[in-house]
Motif scaffolding. Structure first.
Motif, PDB file in Angstrom:
ATOM      1  N   GLY A 122      25.943 -37.107 -32.156  1.00  8.78           N
ATOM      2  CA  GLY A 122      25.122 -37.693 -33.567  1.00  8.78           C
ATOM      3  C   GLY A 122      25.391 -38.730 -34.373  1.00  8.78           C
ATOM      4  N   GLY A 123      26.888 -38.896 -34.373  1.00  6.50           N
ATOM      5  CA  GLY A 123      27.092 -39.655 -35.937  1.00  6.50           C
ATOM      6  C   GLY A 123      28.133 -39.467 -35.630  1.00  6.50           C
ATOM      7  N   LYS A 163      29.489 -40.626 -41.207  1.00  7.55           N
ATOM      8  CA  LYS A 163      28.168 -40.894 -40.805  1.00  7.55           C
ATOM      9  C   LYS A 163      27.255 -38.715 -41.267  1.00  7.55           C
ATOM     10  CE  LYS A 163      25.786 -43.990 -39.476  1.00  7.55           C
ATOM     11  NZ  LYS A 163      26.773 -44.918 -39.195  1.00  7.55           N
ATOM     12  N   LEU A 164      28.854 -37.891 -40.799  1.00  8.71           N
ATOM     13  CA  LEU A 164      28.432 -36.107 -40.056  1.00  8.71           C
ATOM     14  C   LEU A 164      28.512 -36.141 -41.455  1.00  8.71           C
ATOM     15  CD1 LEU A 164      30.127 -35.739 -36.956  1.00  8.71           C
ATOM     16  CD2 LEU A 164      27.664 -35.955 -37.483  1.00  8.71           C
ATOM     17  N   ARG A 220      22.324 -39.396 -39.219  1.00  7.64           N
ATOM     18  CA  ARG A 220      22.570 -39.197 -38.342  1.00  7.64           C
ATOM     19  C   ARG A 220      21.865 -40.102 -37.517  1.00  7.64           C
ATOM     20  NH1 ARG A 220      24.800 -35.347 -39.669  1.00  7.64           N
ATOM     21  NH2 ARG A 220      24.802 -33.574 -38.575  1.00  7.64           N
ATOM     22  N   ARG A 252      19.919 -41.835 -34.271  1.00  5.38           N
ATOM     23  CA  ARG A 252      18.649 -41.775 -33.679  1.00  5.38           C
ATOM     24  C   ARG A 252      17.736 -42.753 -33.345  1.00  5.38           C
ATOM     25  NH1 ARG A 252      13.341 -39.077 -36.507  1.00  5.38           N
ATOM     26  NH2 ARG A 252      12.215 -40.361 -34.576  1.00  5.38           N
ATOM     27  N   LYS A 309      19.917 -36.689 -30.467  1.00  6.53           N
ATOM     28  CA  LYS A 309      21.083 -37.907 -29.747  1.00  6.53           C
ATOM     29  C   LYS A 309      20.396 -38.978 -29.687  1.00  6.53           C
ATOM     30  CE  LYS A 309      24.101 -34.170 -30.717  1.00  6.53           C
ATOM     31  NZ  LYS A 309      25.073 -32.866 -29.626  1.00  6.53           N
TER      32      LYS A 309
END
Length: 281
Positions: free
Chosen positions: A209-210, A214-215, A220, A222, A229
């Protein structure tokens, strides 16, 4: 089965709603707005045929808002508003819960831009910070891989430069253009680093998702119109457009700055892939 993104009963606080992003619970909550009990009672009475019978008020009090009708059954008839049972842990919400309410996301965001279903969008500085973290990681890993593919290229470049810049060896007409074979090796080295960065972004965004940057910052990636995801196709398109923009310095700068004035906070590669970078905490 994965539950669609939206606002559901908070498993930690029955008086709040919490945003489910399609994958996990987020830290975004909003006070729960219960329906007007008097109006709801009249609606239930009319639907059940109580009308204005003398026992209507008593039945309404015992069945409409009693512990069985209102608490344990999760709302009117066990499937309406669902203020009773809550899912535990990080389990997805079940169908009997409160469903997304129009305006809930806007109330929570308090003027901050959101996706159409109410998930807050990432700020520009958060996105830049994530890119800086990712850039450092790509530079380290990409350089290691590129040095395996094209060994000794920068050592050869330094040797050539020192020789070309030395008047004793180069003479008065110093030529600072590297030879063609050295330029080709440098170009190959740069392409390897770019390929490592592209593969890293595609795989991380699709599977996690990233990217790691980013995490780390609670972001994330989208689809704008759909939570969760993104697929491989959208991820590849997004990464490819970002890399192409990076080939031209003015376009690269414009791409980075674009979310500052864009109403949807999308960079150019987001617009092409129809994605948004959102905050989950």
């Amino acid at each position: 089965m994965t539950q669609q993104a939206g606002w559901y009963d908070d498993p930690q606080n029955p008086d709040n709603l919490r945003y489910w992003d399609g994958v996990q619970w987020t830290d975004h909550t909003s006070p729960k707005q219960k329906p007007n009990l008097e109006q709801a009672g009249r609606a239930i009475a009319a639907e059940d045929g109580w009308g204005t019978a003398p026992g209507a008020q008593q039945g309404q009090g015992q069945q409409g808002y009693g512990q069985q009708g209102y608490g344990q059954q999760g709302g009117y008839g066990g499937q309406g508003y669902g203020y009773g049972q809550q899912p535990g842990g990080a389990q997805p919400p079940y169908q009997g819960q409160w469903q997304p309410m129009p305006g809930a996301g806007q109330q929570l965001a308090a003027g901050r831009p959101t996706t159409p279903d109410g998930q807050p969008l990432a700020g520009w500085w958060h996105r830049v910070g994530a890119r800086l973290i990712d850039g450092l990681l790509i530079a380290i890993v990409g350089s290691i891989v590129a040095n395996v593919v094209v060994p000794g290229v920068w050592g050869d470049y330094v040797d050539w430069f020192m020789e070309a810049a030395d008047p004793a060896t180069a003479g008065a007409a110093t030529n600072l253009d590297p030879p063609a074979d050295l330029l080709a090796r440098i170009s190959t080295w740069s392409l390897v680093v770019a390929a490592v960065g592209m593969v890293y972004e595609i795989v991380m965004v699709t599977l996690a998702g990233g990217t790691l940057g980013k995490l780390a910052l609670g972001l994330r990636v989208r689809l704008r119109e759909q939570a969760g995801k993104i697929g491989w196709g959208s991820s590849i398109l997004r990464a490819l457009v970002y890399q192409v923009c990076g080939l031209f310095t003015p376009v690269a700068v414009l791409n980075v700055l674009w979310p500052l004035w864009d109403a949807k906070r999308q960079a150019l590669h987001d617009k092409v892939a129809r994605t948004n970078v959102v905050r989950v905490r």
